[in-house]
Scaffold this motif. Structure first.
Motif, PDB file in Angstrom:
ATOM      1  N   UNK A 180       0.815  -1.218   0.000  1.00 32.02           N
ATOM      2  CA  UNK A 180       0.000   0.000   0.000  1.00 32.02           C
ATOM      3  C   UNK A 180       0.849   1.269   0.000  1.00 32.02           C
ATOM      4  N   UNK A 181       2.173   1.117  -0.149  1.00 31.53           N
ATOM      5  CA  UNK A 181       3.072   2.266  -0.301  1.00 31.53           C
ATOM      6  C   UNK A 181       3.621   2.202  -1.722  1.00 31.53           C
ATOM      7  N   UNK A 182       3.113   3.047  -2.587  1.00 32.90           N
ATOM      8  CA  UNK A 182       3.444   2.968  -4.005  1.00 32.90           C
ATOM      9  C   UNK A 182       4.803   3.597  -4.313  1.00 32.90           C
ATOM     10  N   UNK A 183       5.607   2.945  -5.168  1.00 31.73           N
ATOM     11  CA  UNK A 183       6.883   3.535  -5.595  1.00 31.73           C
ATOM     12  C   UNK A 183       6.650   4.899  -6.234  1.00 31.73           C
ATOM     13  N   UNK A 184       7.481   5.872  -5.877  1.00 31.08           N
ATOM     14  CA  UNK A 184       7.337   7.215  -6.421  1.00 31.08           C
ATOM     15  C   UNK A 184       6.474   8.127  -5.578  1.00 31.08           C
ATOM     16  N   UNK A 185       5.776   7.566  -4.587  1.00 34.80           N
ATOM     17  CA  UNK A 185       4.960   8.402  -3.708  1.00 34.80           C
ATOM     18  C   UNK A 185       5.866   9.178  -2.760  1.00 34.80           C
ATOM     19  N   UNK A 186       5.354  10.274  -2.191  1.00 34.47           N
ATOM     20  CA  UNK A 186       6.179  11.150  -1.351  1.00 34.47           C
ATOM     21  C   UNK A 186       6.741  10.436  -0.130  1.00 34.47           C
ATOM     22  N   UNK A 187       6.065   9.358   0.307  1.00 36.00           N
ATOM     23  CA  UNK A 187       6.486   8.697   1.539  1.00 36.00           C
ATOM     24  C   UNK A 187       7.239   7.386   1.307  1.00 36.00           C
ATOM     25  N   UNK A 190      10.742   7.266   2.753  1.00 35.72           N
ATOM     26  CA  UNK A 190      10.641   7.420   4.205  1.00 35.72           C
ATOM     27  C   UNK A 190      10.201   6.117   4.864  1.00 35.72           C
ATOM     28  N   UNK A 191       9.211   5.446   4.276  1.00 30.78           N
ATOM     29  CA  UNK A 191       8.730   4.180   4.830  1.00 30.78           C
ATOM     30  C   UNK A 191       9.818   3.112   4.724  1.00 30.78           C
ATOM     31  N   UNK A 192      10.503   3.054   3.576  1.00 28.63           N
ATOM     32  CA  UNK A 192      11.586   2.077   3.403  1.00 28.63           C
ATOM     33  C   UNK A 192      12.674   2.292   4.450  1.00 28.63           C
ATOM     34  N   UNK A 193      13.040   3.554   4.680  1.00 27.54           N
ATOM     35  CA  UNK A 193      14.055   3.894   5.696  1.00 27.54           C
ATOM     36  C   UNK A 193      13.587   3.492   7.087  1.00 27.54           C
ATOM     37  N   UNK A 194      12.323   3.773   7.403  1.00 27.77           N
ATOM     38  CA  UNK A 194      11.788   3.449   8.725  1.00 27.77           C
ATOM     39  C   UNK A 194      11.753   1.941   8.957  1.00 27.77           C
ATOM     40  N   UNK A 195      11.424   1.174   7.925  1.00 31.22           N
ATOM     41  CA  UNK A 195      11.417  -0.284   8.043  1.00 31.22           C
ATOM     42  C   UNK A 195      12.833  -0.816   8.251  1.00 31.22           C
ATOM     43  N   UNK A 196      13.795  -0.281   7.487  1.00 36.38           N
ATOM     44  CA  UNK A 196      15.184  -0.728   7.600  1.00 36.38           C
ATOM     45  C   UNK A 196      15.763  -0.458   8.981  1.00 36.38           C
ATOM     46  N   UNK A 197      15.298   0.607   9.618  1.00 34.23           N
ATOM     47  CA  UNK A 197      15.828   0.990  10.926  1.00 34.23           C
ATOM     48  C   UNK A 197      14.924   0.570  12.080  1.00 34.23           C
TER      49      UNK A 197
END
Length: 229
Positions: A180-187, A190-197
């Motif tokens: 539900x987080x589409x590539x190219x969206x503003x977030x 940010x979501x990928x970074x938050x998941x990685x950390x």
């Protein structure tokens, strides 16, 4: 703007004792290094003391011109290694003098006026916080000259605020971003970074819940995982 601390030239006179092992030393414990502070554009920097020995504490005082602020202040030794600077407040910084020349580099930047929003009165408790967030690039408002201070914050917005506050680091590509987080969206980044950390793990079922309201409990958990753990 550059400040250089140079070692005084050694005397050509030799020691009266030809067998002395210390007569040829170029940096004994009593050696003093001169400090020069040339003028610079858009601000002033002074250094005290003007002569320092290894281990001495040197104070750098920075005074920006009106309309400017300190953008960066760096101290390096002769080998190019950065020295630790301690911010003492009110434009004063200190460092410990090494046994080599030191270069102090400072840059001043023009203060840019933060965006003003029609729905953020200057006397409200969050006015300074909004001004800070805009200057740091954390938020740009909701459009049409508004910040929408009373609107509900979504999970996507909350994580994006944290990501931008961290400097908008590029994700490493090691996390599986929910569908539900589409590539190219503003977030997306940010979501990928938050998941990685490990700041968030989503809401289950392969979803992040981008448009879901972010509760007070969730935002405090995000902050704790990002800053305190």
């Amino acid at each position: 703007m550059t400040f250089t601390l140079e070692t005084p030239k050694q005397s050509n006179h030799s020691s009266g004792s030809s067998g002395s092992s210390s007569s040829g030393s170029s940096s004994g414990s009593g050696s003093s290094y001169a400090v020069s502070a040339p003028s610079t554009k858009n601000g002033d920097v002074t250094v005290s003391p003007k002569n320092a020995s290894k281990g001495d504490r040197v104070t750098v005082t920075v005074t920006p011109d009106k309309g400017y602020e300190l953008d960066s202040l760096t101290v390096k030794d002769a080998s190019g290694n950065k020295l630790k600077l301690t911010d003492k407040g009110n434009g004063k910084y200190t460092f410990t003098m090494p046994d080599s020349k030191v270069t102090v580099t400072a840059e001043f930047a023009e203060i840019k006026a933060a965006a003003t929003f029609a729905d953020v009165p200057a006397d409200t408790y969050y006015a300074k916080a909004v001004e800070w967030a805009v200057k740091k690039g954390i938020t740009g408002g909701t459009g049409n000259g508004k910040f929408s201070p009373d609107a509900t914050c979504t999970r996507a917005q909350a994580v994006t605020f944290l990501w931008r506050a961290a400097g908008s680091p590029a994700p490493k590509g090691t996390a599986k971003v929910p569908g539900d987080v589409l590539p190219g969206s503003y977030c997306y980044d940010a979501v990928a970074w938050a998941l990685e950390n490990s700041i968030t793990g989503g809401i289950g079922g392969g979803l992040f819940g981008s448009g879901n309201n972010c509760t007070r409990g969730q935002i405090v958990a995000f902050l704790w995982r990002d800053m305190a753990e």
